[in-house]
Each structure stands twice: as structure tokens, then as C-alpha cells.
Motif scaffolding. Structure first.
Motif, PDB file in Angstrom:
ATOM      1  N   GLY A 173       0.818  -1.212   0.000  1.00 49.79           N
ATOM      2  CA  GLY A 173       0.000   0.000   0.000  1.00 49.79           C
ATOM      3  C   GLY A 173       0.850   1.259   0.000  1.00 49.79           C
ATOM      4  N   PHE A 174       1.897   1.255   0.830  1.00 47.97           N
ATOM      5  CA  PHE A 174       2.750   2.443   0.889  1.00 47.97           C
ATOM      6  C   PHE A 174       3.550   2.613  -0.407  1.00 47.97           C
ATOM      7  CE2 PHE A 174       1.979   2.139   5.482  1.00 47.97           C
ATOM      8  CZ  PHE A 174       1.738   3.461   5.766  1.00 47.97           C
ATOM      9  N   PHE A 175       4.038   1.504  -0.979  1.00 47.44           N
ATOM     10  CA  PHE A 175       4.786   1.609  -2.243  1.00 47.44           C
ATOM     11  C   PHE A 175       3.877   2.097  -3.362  1.00 47.44           C
ATOM     12  CE2 PHE A 175       7.878  -1.570  -0.414  1.00 47.44           C
ATOM     13  CZ  PHE A 175       8.941  -0.690  -0.398  1.00 47.44           C
ATOM     14  N   ASP A 176       2.608   1.664  -3.333  1.00 47.37           N
ATOM     15  CA  ASP A 176       1.669   2.115  -4.355  1.00 47.37           C
ATOM     16  C   ASP A 176       1.530   3.635  -4.345  1.00 47.37           C
ATOM     17  OD1 ASP A 176       1.216  -0.381  -5.280  1.00 47.37           O
ATOM     18  OD2 ASP A 176      -0.741  -0.654  -4.326  1.00 47.37           O
ATOM     19  N   GLY A 177       1.775   4.219  -3.165  1.00 42.26           N
ATOM     20  CA  GLY A 177       1.647   5.670  -3.047  1.00 42.26           C
ATOM     21  C   GLY A 177       2.837   6.431  -3.628  1.00 42.26           C
ATOM     22  N   PRO A 179       5.038   7.421  -6.792  1.00 37.02           N
ATOM     23  CA  PRO A 179       4.859   7.362  -8.242  1.00 37.02           C
ATOM     24  C   PRO A 179       5.921   6.494  -8.922  1.00 37.02           C
ATOM     25  CG  PRO A 179       5.225   9.637  -7.496  1.00 37.02           C
ATOM     26  CD  PRO A 179       5.234   8.771  -6.296  1.00 37.02           C
ATOM     27  N   LYS A 180       5.488   5.754  -9.946  1.00 40.24           N
ATOM     28  CA  LYS A 180       6.406   4.886 -10.678  1.00 40.24           C
ATOM     29  C   LYS A 180       7.487   5.680 -11.388  1.00 40.24           C
ATOM     30  CE  LYS A 180       4.119   0.580 -11.709  1.00 40.24           C
ATOM     31  NZ  LYS A 180       3.049  -0.076 -12.423  1.00 40.24           N
ATOM     32  N   GLU A 181       7.216   6.948 -11.640  1.00 40.09           N
ATOM     33  CA  GLU A 181       8.158   7.797 -12.385  1.00 40.09           C
ATOM     34  C   GLU A 181       9.493   7.890 -11.658  1.00 40.09           C
ATOM     35  OE1 GLU A 181       4.938   8.703 -11.947  1.00 40.09           O
ATOM     36  OE2 GLU A 181       4.361   8.338 -14.033  1.00 40.09           O
ATOM     37  N   VAL A 182       9.482   7.725 -10.327  1.00 36.68           N
ATOM     38  CA  VAL A 182      10.737   7.823  -9.579  1.00 36.68           C
ATOM     39  C   VAL A 182      11.771   6.862 -10.147  1.00 36.68           C
ATOM     40  CG1 VAL A 182      11.800   7.460  -7.324  1.00 36.68           C
ATOM     41  CG2 VAL A 182       9.590   8.593  -7.477  1.00 36.68           C
ATOM     42  N   GLU A 183      11.377   5.589 -10.308  1.00 40.31           N
ATOM     43  CA  GLU A 183      12.316   4.613 -10.842  1.00 40.31           C
ATOM     44  C   GLU A 183      12.577   4.850 -12.324  1.00 40.31           C
ATOM     45  OE1 GLU A 183       9.742   3.695  -8.757  1.00 40.31           O
ATOM     46  OE2 GLU A 183      10.073   1.627  -8.088  1.00 40.31           O
ATOM     47  N   GLN A 184      11.530   5.214 -13.072  1.00 43.36           N
ATOM     48  CA  GLN A 184      11.700   5.417 -14.509  1.00 43.36           C
ATOM     49  C   GLN A 184      12.756   6.469 -14.789  1.00 43.36           C
ATOM     50  OE1 GLN A 184       7.722   6.168 -15.809  1.00 43.36           O
ATOM     51  NE2 GLN A 184       7.173   3.996 -15.799  1.00 43.36           N
ATOM     52  N   ARG A 199      17.975   3.754  -2.722  1.00 41.65           N
ATOM     53  CA  ARG A 199      18.336   5.137  -2.446  1.00 41.65           C
ATOM     54  C   ARG A 199      17.194   6.126  -2.631  1.00 41.65           C
ATOM     55  NH1 ARG A 199      23.947   5.492  -2.255  1.00 41.65           N
ATOM     56  NH2 ARG A 199      24.523   3.550  -1.234  1.00 41.65           N
ATOM     57  N   LEU A 200      16.230   5.788  -3.482  1.00 43.54           N
ATOM     58  CA  LEU A 200      15.170   6.762  -3.757  1.00 43.54           C
ATOM     59  C   LEU A 200      13.833   6.349  -3.156  1.00 43.54           C
ATOM     60  CD1 LEU A 200      16.050   7.448  -7.495  1.00 43.54           C
ATOM     61  CD2 LEU A 200      16.699   8.784  -5.497  1.00 43.54           C
ATOM     62  N   VAL A 201      13.395   5.111  -3.452  1.00 42.10           N
ATOM     63  CA  VAL A 201      12.046   4.709  -3.035  1.00 42.10           C
ATOM     64  C   VAL A 201      11.996   4.431  -1.530  1.00 42.10           C
ATOM     65  CG1 VAL A 201      10.166   3.096  -3.424  1.00 42.10           C
ATOM     66  CG2 VAL A 201      11.605   3.782  -5.320  1.00 42.10           C
ATOM     67  N   LEU A 202      12.956   3.675  -1.029  1.00 46.94           N
ATOM     68  CA  LEU A 202      12.922   3.318   0.393  1.00 46.94           C
ATOM     69  C   LEU A 202      12.845   4.542   1.312  1.00 46.94           C
ATOM     70  CD1 LEU A 202      15.136   0.234   1.307  1.00 46.94           C
ATOM     71  CD2 LEU A 202      12.655   0.484   1.346  1.00 46.94           C
ATOM     72  N   PRO A 203      13.690   5.579   1.088  1.00 51.86           N
ATOM     73  CA  PRO A 203      13.561   6.744   1.957  1.00 51.86           C
ATOM     74  C   PRO A 203      12.175   7.384   1.905  1.00 51.86           C
ATOM     75  CG  PRO A 203      15.603   6.850   0.724  1.00 51.86           C
ATOM     76  CD  PRO A 203      14.837   5.699   0.177  1.00 51.86           C
ATOM     77  N   MET A 204      11.483   7.206   0.763  1.00 53.54           N
ATOM     78  CA  MET A 204      10.160   7.830   0.649  1.00 53.54           C
ATOM     79  C   MET A 204       9.096   7.078   1.438  1.00 53.54           C
ATOM     80  SD  MET A 204      10.282   8.806  -3.378  1.00 53.54           S
ATOM     81  CE  MET A 204       8.836   9.838  -3.479  1.00 53.54           C
ATOM     82  N   ARG A 275       2.208   7.816  15.005  1.00 54.87           N
ATOM     83  CA  ARG A 275       0.773   8.056  14.798  1.00 54.87           C
ATOM     84  C   ARG A 275       0.475   8.710  13.448  1.00 54.87           C
ATOM     85  NH1 ARG A 275       3.120  11.767  17.702  1.00 54.87           N
ATOM     86  NH2 ARG A 275       2.599  13.959  17.422  1.00 54.87           N
ATOM     87  N   LYS A 276       1.346   9.644  13.020  1.00 54.20           N
ATOM     88  CA  LYS A 276       1.124  10.370  11.756  1.00 54.20           C
ATOM     89  C   LYS A 276       1.072   9.388  10.591  1.00 54.20           C
ATOM     90  CE  LYS A 276       0.969  14.704  12.704  1.00 54.20           C
ATOM     91  NZ  LYS A 276       1.736  15.063  13.886  1.00 54.20           N
ATOM     92  N   HIS A 277       2.006   8.427  10.601  1.00 57.03           N
ATOM     93  CA  HIS A 277       2.072   7.496   9.481  1.00 57.03           C
ATOM     94  C   HIS A 277       0.918   6.520   9.507  1.00 57.03           C
ATOM     95  CE1 HIS A 277       5.902   9.274   8.953  1.00 57.03           C
ATOM     96  NE2 HIS A 277       6.304   8.880  10.145  1.00 57.03           N
ATOM     97  N   LEU A 278       0.459   6.184  10.710  1.00 54.32           N
ATOM     98  CA  LEU A 278      -0.696   5.291  10.805  1.00 54.32           C
ATOM     99  C   LEU A 278      -1.911   5.966  10.182  1.00 54.32           C
ATOM    100  CD1 LEU A 278      -0.335   3.911  14.419  1.00 54.32           C
ATOM    101  CD2 LEU A 278       0.020   2.687  12.292  1.00 54.32           C
TER     102      LEU A 278
END
Lengths: 290, 316
Positions: A173-177, A179-184, A199-204, A275-278
Motif C-alpha cells: 500500500g505504501f509503495f503504491d503511493g 509514483p512509478k516515475e521515480v524509478e523510470q 536510495r530513492l524509493v525506500l527513503p520515501m 501516529r502520523k504514518h498510521l
């Protein structure tokens, strides 16, 4: 005319909502209050009628949970502190590994289409649905044969398997949030997919990982069915240990309440921090991208 | 396509070849990633789920006790026919069904109501939110003992409060029906906050612009809630429903601590019966058969629900 009538309706609804909220809050908070209060009561004060709100606090429950002070040597507190240590080791190790594997699997399920993906996702989820007692019938034999019975390692394995499904689904669910463009863009610029992921997706999705860990920790920390059947002496966790605290002297209510308070504190702190992330991303990716 | 249309020159061919190679490499790196990232989970799950479940099915055809592992006698379907003709098992299913129905209904209603109030921004919301979530942070065993302690018919706080407002005392854990409601109250106390959490997250995910558009059209608060909030968060609420439905169906821990299955065996859930057969009586073969029945029901139920969920979320 209509205006005043709608405002009357509004007012009544508002009072009704407020009333329901108050009733619910009493139902919700009351038992917690009673748990905390009772954890400081001595055996005498527990059973007095009418129940006492003010009394001299008695710390024997906490003493036996932490293995200190006068209550340390009483029959019911032998090994309780060891079980607290077991609980910490098993749930921290189990949660970290479950979140690690779940993050990997969740990422792949979010980004790639592969044959059998739907089946894999359902299989993963079905492990969350599995009744513990059903597999326990066989675990009981399997753990004995493999020498895993009554070991922390065995319980860590159980904690991983029991939480990996939830971790995969929440992380997807969180990865779906993201955008795929990051990797592209990263790939167009000559970086590898692995680099883009670490380096890019995990920190997000750091917050998502924290939320997932929070949930898995709650379940691993409080797990009872597996631990109660698969441990006998050495690897008992705190929830199992206190459930056995009903010996010849009857149920050790003070000790159970104190253990309950001790058990809730780490979860409470963790929960408050994340709590914020939940509240942000716990949507399992089923709402689509908005 | 572009490469095929281009005139066939050595350079053009070389370029097309390089492009194809790059594409292949990318795809295989994707394959490698899928394989590498999924295999640890898959390995653990196969070892911890698939292997035990297959063994369980195997054992269910034997007269077998974990205490005497040398004597395994194949009995065919006898374990199943015995269980399915046992009226006690049906009683357990009925009890479990009642428990699930009460729990899920109460928890969804309370959870959605509280979640809707919590999605608003107000001062101290984070603290109130965390406090309200406390029951779900407790261990089910502690919850069971806590409610058993509060519901004690002589010195429990609940009966004290009841009698202090002039209501009769209730022997909560000594009567089947009262015990059912007591267990449902404890389970709801613990898990309604979970629904509220998921509901709040879902409600807050709804874009403000949709509400603003409704505002312009003069929509009432009820319209906002029933026509915008609920439908737009339906998939998440449905996941919450699935999780609670299945979890309360397999509830075991709570009953161990709260009722111990009693009075008599009237508050034994199906899970409780499996545990009792396997670990008190050590009828491992029979317990395996009962576990298989339980697994079939739960897997079937989740298959239907998840399929419905997939259909639902495709609409969004």
C-alpha cells in the motif's frame, strides 16, 4: 422557518454524537484506568467491596515482573523477568525480519506484474487468516523433531511467518503511493533498479516502514497461542507466563495487571511516535492513487 | 516497430540489436529482482504454512496420538465422519458464528463512528487518538484476565456499578448467554479502536475537493457521510471487516483467559476445540481433521471476501 428547523436537527445530532462519544470513551478508557489502578493494589485491596479508589500503593506486582525487591522470591514470580527478556528478544527479532522480508515482497508486488502474482498475494494474505491452533497441531510435532521446541529461535520463526503477510500488504500500500516515475527517471539516467529502490524509493516510505513495524510489533509482542503451546520452561514469553500465574493461591491479579501495564508501555510509546504514518497511509493501496 | 521500418543498413541493425539487448537485460534484471525479493518470504511461508498444512491433511486420515507416535492407524474418513456427526461440534460452530456476528457488527459501527469523529482536526487529537487506541495494544490474554477480573460476580467493578444504580447483579461468566455477551464486549473493547484507526486513515485519504464540491451543491452532513465518505472509503472498510471477521472467527486467546471455555464447554470456539482435542486429549488425528475443516472454512471465506475486494477496488 426551515432554517430554524435544520438548526434544531443539527443541534440534536450534535448532542447525540457528543453523548455517544462520552459513553464510548468511558467504555474505552475505564478498563485501562482500572487495570492501572489494580496493578498497584495489594491482595487485600483487590477484593474489598465497595472497590477502593484510594489506597496505599503496593508494588509487589511490578517487583515480580522485573524480578526485584521483596516479591522477587515469591513462588509466582520465579522466571517472570526471564519471560520479559524472552518477549523482547523474540518480538524485536521477529518484527525486524518480518518487516524486512515484507518490504521486499511488498515492493515487488507493487511494481511488477508477474505470473501468479494474484495467487502469491492471496497466499501471503491467507497466512494472516490462518488460525494458529490449526497449524499448531503439526508445529507441536515438527518443532520437537527439529529441536525448535522451547527455543527463542523457534518463536522468532513463528513471529516472522505470522507477520510477513500483514507486512507485505501494508508495505505494498505504501509503495503504491510512490509514483512509478521515480524509478523510470532513475533508470533513464543510467542508475540501476536496485539503486532506485534502496536510495530513492525506500527513503520515501520510511514512515510506512515504521507503521508496518508498529503493527507487527503489537502482534508479535502480544502473541499467545503459538508461544503457549511451543514453549515449556526456557522460552516462555510474558503473556504466556502470566497466564500460568494462577496457581494454588488463585489468580495473581496484581501481577497480571502489572504485567499488562508493563506490556503496554513500549507499544504506547512506539504508537505515539508513528501516529502520523498510521493515519496517512494505512489504506493497503486499495484506494488507488489520489 | 520503428526499427523494422528503418532501411536495412548495418548501422540500423546494430542499433536495433543493441536496443533489444538493453531491453532484455532490463527485463532479466526485473526477473532477478522479483525472484530475489520474493524468495525469502516464499521460503518461510512454504516451510511454515504449506508443509504443515499438507501434513495436517495427511494426519487427518489416521488414528494417531502425539503421545504415542509409533502407532499410527489409517482410518480413512472416519475422523471426519465422526466430527461431522458430533452435535457438540455444531454447537461450537453456532457459538462461534454468534460471537463473530455480534463482534463484527458492534466493532464496525463503533469503529466507523469514532473514526469519523477522529478524522476532524482538533486540539489534542493526537493524544486522544493514542489513548483511544490503547485497548488494541494489550495482549488478548491480558484483556481476557482484565475483563474476567472486572466481571467477577461478587467483587467485580461492573456488578458493583450495576448495583449502585439499582440494577440487578449479573453472573456474567456463569451463564452461557451472559458469557457470550461478555466475550463480545471484551473483543469489541479491544478491536473497535482498530477499525477506528483504519477508518480514520481511509476518511482522511478522501480529497478535500470532493467535499468542497458537495458543499457548493448544498449537501447536508448526512449526505456527505453516506454519499461521499462511506462509498469512497469502502475498500479499506471492507479490508477492516475481513480482518475482524476472520480474526474473531479464529478467536482463541481471549477465551482461554476470560472463560476457559466455560461454563461447561458452552463458550468454546472452534479454535478452542481444536486446541483442546490436540493438546489436552492428544487426539492428534481427530484434531488434524478438525483443523482441516476450520482451514477449509476460513480459506473459502477469505477467498470469497478477497475476490469481492478486488472487484470493489477496481472501481476506484
Amino acid at each position: 422557518m426551515t432554517n430554524s428547523r435544520t438548526s434544531m436537527v443539527d443541534l440534536v445530532t450534535r448532542w447525540l454524537i457528543l453523548g455517544l462519544l462520552i459513553v464510548y470513551t468511558i467504555y474505552n478508557v475505564g478498563p485501562i484506568f482500572w487495570l492501572i489502578l489494580s496493578s498497584f493494589k495489594s491482595r487485600m485491596d483487590l477484593f474489598t467491596m465497595p472497590p477502593k479508589l484510594f489506597f496505599t500503593p503496593d508494588f509487589s506486582g511490578y517487583q515480580s515482573v522485573f524480578g526485584v525487591g521483596a516479591a522477587k522470591d515469591s513462588a509466582s514470580s520465579v522466571g517472570v523477568f526471564d519471560s520479559l527478556v524472552n518477549s523482547i528478544i523474540v518480538s524485536v527479532a521477529g518484527t525486524s525480519l518480518a518487516v524486512f522480508f515484507g518490504t521486499l515482497a511488498g515492493y515487488v508486488c507493487s511494481r511488477f506484474n508477474f505470473r501468479g502474482k494474484g495467487d502469491f498475494m492471496f497466499f501471503v494474505l491467507s497466512t494472516r487468516m490462518l488460525p494458529p491452533v490449526a497449524v499448531l497441531v503439526f508445529y507441536h510435532l515438527m518443532f520437537a523433531r527439529l529441536g525448535l521446541a522451547d527455543t527463542r529461535f523457534g518463536l522468532v520463526l513463528v513471529a516472522i511467518f505470522a507477520n510477513i503477510g500483514l507486512a507485505t500488504w501494508i508495505m505494498k500500500g505504501f509503495f503504491d503511493g510512490v509514483p512509478k516515475e521515480v524509478e523510470q527517471i532513475a533508470i533513464v539516467n543510467g542508475y540501476t533498479r536496485m539503486y532506485a529502490f534502496t536510495r530513492l524509493v525506500l527513503p520515501m516510505v520510511k514512515g510506512g516502514i515504521a507503521a508496518t513495524a508498529g503493527f507487527c510489533f503489537i502482534f508479535a509482542w502480544n502473541e499467545f497461542a503459538f508461544a503457549s503451546i511451543l514453549t515449556t520452561t526456557q522460552a516462555k514469553t510474558l503473556p504466556v507466563k502470566i497466564s500460568a500465574a494462577s496457581g494454588a493461591t488463585g489468580i495473581e491479579w496484581t501481577q497480571i495487571c502489572a504485567a499488562g501495564v508493563v506490556l503496554i508501555i513500549p507499544v504506547l510509546i512506539f504508537f505515539y511516535l508513528i501516529r502520523k504514518h498510521l493515519l496517512m497511509g494505512m489504506t493497503f493501496g486499495v484506494l488507488g492513487r489520489r | 516497430m520503428a526499427a523494422a521500418d528503418a532501411p536495412i543498413t548495418p548501422e540500423g541493425q546494430a542499433a536495433a540489436h543493441a536496443a533489444r539487448q538493453a531491453k532484455l537485460r532490463k527485463r532479466s534484471s526485473g526477473r532477478l529482482m522479483i525472484f530475489g525479493f520474493l524468495s525469502p518470504s516464499l521460503a518461510i511461508l512454504l516451510f511454515m504454512v504449506a508443509y504443515p498444512v499438507f501434513s495436517l491433511v495427511y494426519y487427518s486420515f489416521f488414528n494417531f496420538s502425539a503421545l504415542r507416535q509409533a502407532t499410527m492407524k489409517p482410518v480413512g474418513l472416519k475422523n471426519y465422519t465422526f466430527l461431522l456427526s458430533d452435535p457438540e461440534l455444531w454447537e461450537r460452530f453456532v457459538f462461534t458464528g454468534k460471537f463473530v456476528f455480534i463482534c463484527v457488527t458492534l466493532q464496525m459501527l463503533i469503529g466507523i463512528f469514532v473514526g469519523y469523529q477522529l478524522q476532524k482536526n482538533f486540539r489534542g487529537r493526537d493524544v486522544i487518538f493514542t489513548i483511544l487506541m490503547m485497548p488494541m495494544m494489550l495482549s488478548p490474554v491480558v484483556v481476557g484476565f482484565l475483563w474476567r477480573y472486572m466481571l467477577n460476580s461478587e467483587w467485580g467493578i461492573v456488578n458493583f456499578l450495576l448495583s449502585s444504580v439499582g440494577l440487578p447483579k449479573v453472573d456474567w461468566l456463569g451463564q452461557t448467554n451472559a458469557a457470550l455477551w461478555a466475550a463480545a464486549a471484551a473483543d469489541t473493547w479491544m478491536w473497535a479502536p482498530f477499525i477506528a484507526l483504519l477508518a480514520t486513515a481511509a476518511f482522511r485519504g478522501i480529497p478535500e475537493t470532493i467535499y468542497e464540491a458537495a458543499e457548493v451543491d448544498g449537501a447536508s452532513p448526512a449526505y456527505r457521510f453516506f454519499r461521499i465518505t462511506l462509498p469512497m472509503s469502502a475498500p479499506v472498510l471492507f479490508i477492516a471487516l475481513i480482518l475482524r471477521l476472520i480474526d474473531s472467527f479464529k478467536q482463541y486467546d481471549l477465551f482461554v483467559a476470560l472463560t476457559g471455555g466455560g461454563p461447561g464447554s458452552s463458550t468454546e470456539t472452534v479454535s478452542y476445540a481444536v486446541a483442546k482435542t490436540a493438546f489436552s486429549y492428544f487426539y492428534t488425528g481427530e484434531a488434524s481433521a478438525l483443523a482441516v475443516i476450520l482451514l477449509l472454512i476460513i480459506t473459502g471465506l477469505s477467498l470469497i471476501l478477497v475476490r469481492h475486494l478486488t472487484k470493489m477496488s477496481e472501481k476506484y
